[in-house]
Design a protein around this motif. Structure first.
Motif, PDB file in Angstrom:
ATOM      1  N   ASP A  74      -3.492 -14.134 -29.947  1.00  0.00           N
ATOM      2  CA  ASP A  74      -2.889 -14.615 -28.575  1.00  0.00           C
ATOM      3  C   ASP A  74      -2.994 -13.032 -28.285  1.00  0.00           C
ATOM      4  O   ASP A  74      -3.376 -12.318 -26.580  1.00  0.00           O
ATOM      5  CB  ASP A  74      -2.028 -14.909 -28.308  1.00  0.00           C
ATOM      6  CG  ASP A  74      -1.954 -16.435 -29.093  1.00  0.00           C
ATOM      7  OD1 ASP A  74      -2.798 -17.080 -28.749  1.00  0.00           O
ATOM      8  OD2 ASP A  74      -0.934 -17.146 -30.280  1.00  0.00           O
ATOM      9  N   TRP A  75      -1.729 -12.008 -28.556  1.00  0.00           N
ATOM     10  CA  TRP A  75      -1.767 -10.543 -27.603  1.00  0.00           C
ATOM     11  C   TRP A  75      -1.657  -9.377 -29.201  1.00  0.00           C
ATOM     12  O   TRP A  75      -0.725  -8.979 -30.179  1.00  0.00           O
ATOM     13  CB  TRP A  75      -0.161 -10.552 -27.050  1.00  0.00           C
ATOM     14  CG  TRP A  75       0.118 -11.556 -26.379  1.00  0.00           C
ATOM     15  CD1 TRP A  75       0.816 -13.262 -25.869  1.00  0.00           C
ATOM     16  CD2 TRP A  75      -1.131 -11.860 -24.374  1.00  0.00           C
ATOM     17  NE1 TRP A  75      -0.169 -13.327 -25.592  1.00  0.00           N
ATOM     18  CE2 TRP A  75      -0.353 -12.894 -23.972  1.00  0.00           C
ATOM     19  CE3 TRP A  75      -0.922 -10.976 -24.399  1.00  0.00           C
ATOM     20  CZ2 TRP A  75      -1.092 -13.061 -22.844  1.00  0.00           C
ATOM     21  CZ3 TRP A  75      -1.639 -10.930 -23.063  1.00  0.00           C
ATOM     22  CH2 TRP A  75      -1.103 -12.356 -22.318  1.00  0.00           C
ATOM     23  N   LEU A  76      -2.034  -7.973 -28.641  1.00  0.00           N
ATOM     24  CA  LEU A  76      -2.024  -7.311 -29.407  1.00  0.00           C
ATOM     25  C   LEU A  76      -1.231  -5.581 -28.421  1.00  0.00           C
ATOM     26  O   LEU A  76      -1.160  -5.894 -27.606  1.00  0.00           O
ATOM     27  CB  LEU A  76      -3.507  -6.871 -29.301  1.00  0.00           C
ATOM     28  CG  LEU A  76      -3.569  -5.547 -30.351  1.00  0.00           C
ATOM     29  CD1 LEU A  76      -3.323  -5.304 -31.814  1.00  0.00           C
ATOM     30  CD2 LEU A  76      -4.548  -4.663 -30.275  1.00  0.00           C
ATOM     31  N   ILE A  77      -0.380  -5.470 -29.227  1.00  0.00           N
ATOM     32  CA  ILE A  77       0.810  -4.779 -28.792  1.00  0.00           C
ATOM     33  C   ILE A  77       0.773  -3.106 -29.790  1.00  0.00           C
ATOM     34  O   ILE A  77       1.561  -3.433 -30.851  1.00  0.00           O
ATOM     35  CB  ILE A  77       2.036  -5.151 -29.186  1.00  0.00           C
ATOM     36  CG1 ILE A  77       2.329  -6.951 -28.328  1.00  0.00           C
ATOM     37  CG2 ILE A  77       2.902  -4.258 -28.164  1.00  0.00           C
ATOM     38  CD1 ILE A  77       3.391  -6.655 -27.496  1.00  0.00           C
ATOM     39  N   PRO A  78      -0.501  -2.460 -29.384  1.00  0.00           N
ATOM     40  CA  PRO A  78      -0.424  -1.356 -29.926  1.00  0.00           C
ATOM     41  C   PRO A  78       1.028  -0.188 -29.949  1.00  0.00           C
ATOM     42  O   PRO A  78       0.872  -0.646 -28.782  1.00  0.00           O
ATOM     43  CB  PRO A  78      -1.585  -0.477 -29.736  1.00  0.00           C
ATOM     44  CG  PRO A  78      -2.045  -1.142 -28.910  1.00  0.00           C
ATOM     45  CD  PRO A  78      -1.155  -2.665 -28.012  1.00  0.00           C
ATOM     46  N   HIS A  79       1.170   0.617 -30.408  1.00  0.00           N
ATOM     47  CA  HIS A  79       1.494   1.515 -29.901  1.00  0.00           C
ATOM     48  C   HIS A  79       1.256   2.572 -28.872  1.00  0.00           C
ATOM     49  O   HIS A  79       0.710   3.004 -28.490  1.00  0.00           O
ATOM     50  CB  HIS A  79       1.623   2.746 -31.085  1.00  0.00           C
ATOM     51  CG  HIS A  79       2.071   4.145 -30.484  1.00  0.00           C
ATOM     52  ND1 HIS A  79       3.564   4.544 -30.095  1.00  0.00           N
ATOM     53  CD2 HIS A  79       1.874   5.201 -30.480  1.00  0.00           C
ATOM     54  CE1 HIS A  79       3.621   5.730 -29.505  1.00  0.00           C
ATOM     55  NE2 HIS A  79       2.967   5.797 -30.255  1.00  0.00           N
TER      56      HIS A  79
END
Length: 345
Positions: A267-272
């Motif tokens: 649903d969501w991608l949170i990369p650095h």
């Protein structure tokens, strides 16, 4: 930041039904903190120009996507930034600080050589007894710390963990090097991780390759009461970019395989939050639309180990990320280190 109304807590079991060794861990609260001093690209460029360093808002935005960052006040430490982030996460979780029996702080800018920033944060929270230690994996630090906390909860070594990323990178920047000093900011983000009978963290994976230690480093130390080497950040930006895009896709797919999930289920991608081009490249390789990418680098800059929990908290509090969503967290950092965590909130 304001306290979140969001609470990911699961109904607690009675003492008699609590398993001796919890099988899973879940994120039940998030929090974050940014120092009040916000510095736009225009303001930073003006300060640098006074020292003969040329840059501009256009130059920074084009190469990084960064438009502003926050710098801590003189004398503020990583634990000072960590404290309000931790309190916000604890409040969002709906628990008392005294319930925390594990604190892990991911930081490359600790308050002092020792004791750990985690122990100093524990003291500021007014609690004692549970394990407290730091993890140093630079920008991958929060992913490393979350993975360790998950493992400790799964083995029964802890039941409620406070995992924090906190950085004051402004203290280690060379403001005569425009290729690095425009990139970083200060801040802190935190989560409370709780033992649960329901899967939360689905899969994790960590890697490192010390052969690339020289492409992102602060090659200094303390000896005999003096700083030896160079205590300011050095980076080979092109080498970091080349490595980052490749490893982020591979580790994300590996974690998905471990969890038995597909990229379509993210649903969501949170990369650095390092560079918008790296972030867009990673999303495209995972065939994710950019509207599933959480972006805070434009307003926070690169806050290293704090960037992932900061972005997570922002998206939870603004309502984008909701209970039940599947989230991929991933980071790369000096070492060279990288890793990913897939979780259901």
């Amino acid at each position: 930041m304001t306290t979140s109304d969001q609470n990911f807590s699961q109904p607690s079991s009675s003492p008699s039904s609590t398993p001796a060794a919890p099988l899973y861990s879940r994120v039940i609260g998030t929090g974050s903190f940014l120092p009040p001093k916000r510095l736009s690209n225009v303001e930073l460029a003006a300060q640098l120009a006074a020292d003969g360093v040329e840059t501009s808002d256009e130059w920074i935005v084009e190469r990084t996507g960064i438009r502003a960052r926050h710098f801590a006040e003189a004398g503020a430490t990583a634990s000072d930034l960590a404290l309000p982030a931790a309190l916000a996460a604890i409040e969002a979780a709906g628990i008392a600080a005294s319930e925390i029996d594990l604190i892990i702080v991911a930081t490359s800018t600790p308050d002092m050589i020792f004791p750990s920033t985690a122990c100093l944060l524990q003291q500021k929270l007014g609690i004692a007894g549970g394990a407290a230690f730091d993890v140093q994996a630079v920008c991958s630090g929060f992913v490393y710390a979350l993975t360790v906390a998950d493992a400790m909860i799964r083995t029964g070594s802890a039941r409620k963990a406070l995992v924090v990323g906190a950085e004051v990178f402004s203290r280690i920047l060379d403001f005569k090097d425009r290729t690095t000093c425009v990139l970083f900011g200060d801040g802190a983000g935190a989560v409370v991780l709780s033992a649960s009978e329901t899967p939360g963290i689905l899969a994790t994976e960590l890697h490192a390759d010390g052969r690339h230690s020289g492409i992102l480093c602060v090659p200094g130390s303390v000896s005999g009461g003096r700083v030896t080497g160079d205590p300011l950040l050095k980076m080979d930006g092109q080498a970091v970019f080349k490595l980052a895009v490749g490893v982020l896709e591979k580790v994300a797919r590996s974690v998905l395989d471990k969890a038995g999930r597909s990229d379509a289920e993210i649903d969501w991608l949170i990369p650095h939050q390092a560079n918008i081009r790296i972030m867009h490249g990673t999303a495209k390789k995972l065939k994710l639309p950019l509207d599933k990418l959480i972006v805070t680098v434009d307003q926070h800059g690169n806050t290293s180990a704090a960037s992932i929990p900061l972005a997570l908290d922002v998206a939870v509090r603004d309502g984008r990320i909701k209970p039940g969503d599947t989230v991929m967290l991933e980071g790369v950092g000096g070492g060279f280190t990288w890793g990913a965590v897939l979780l259901d909130l």
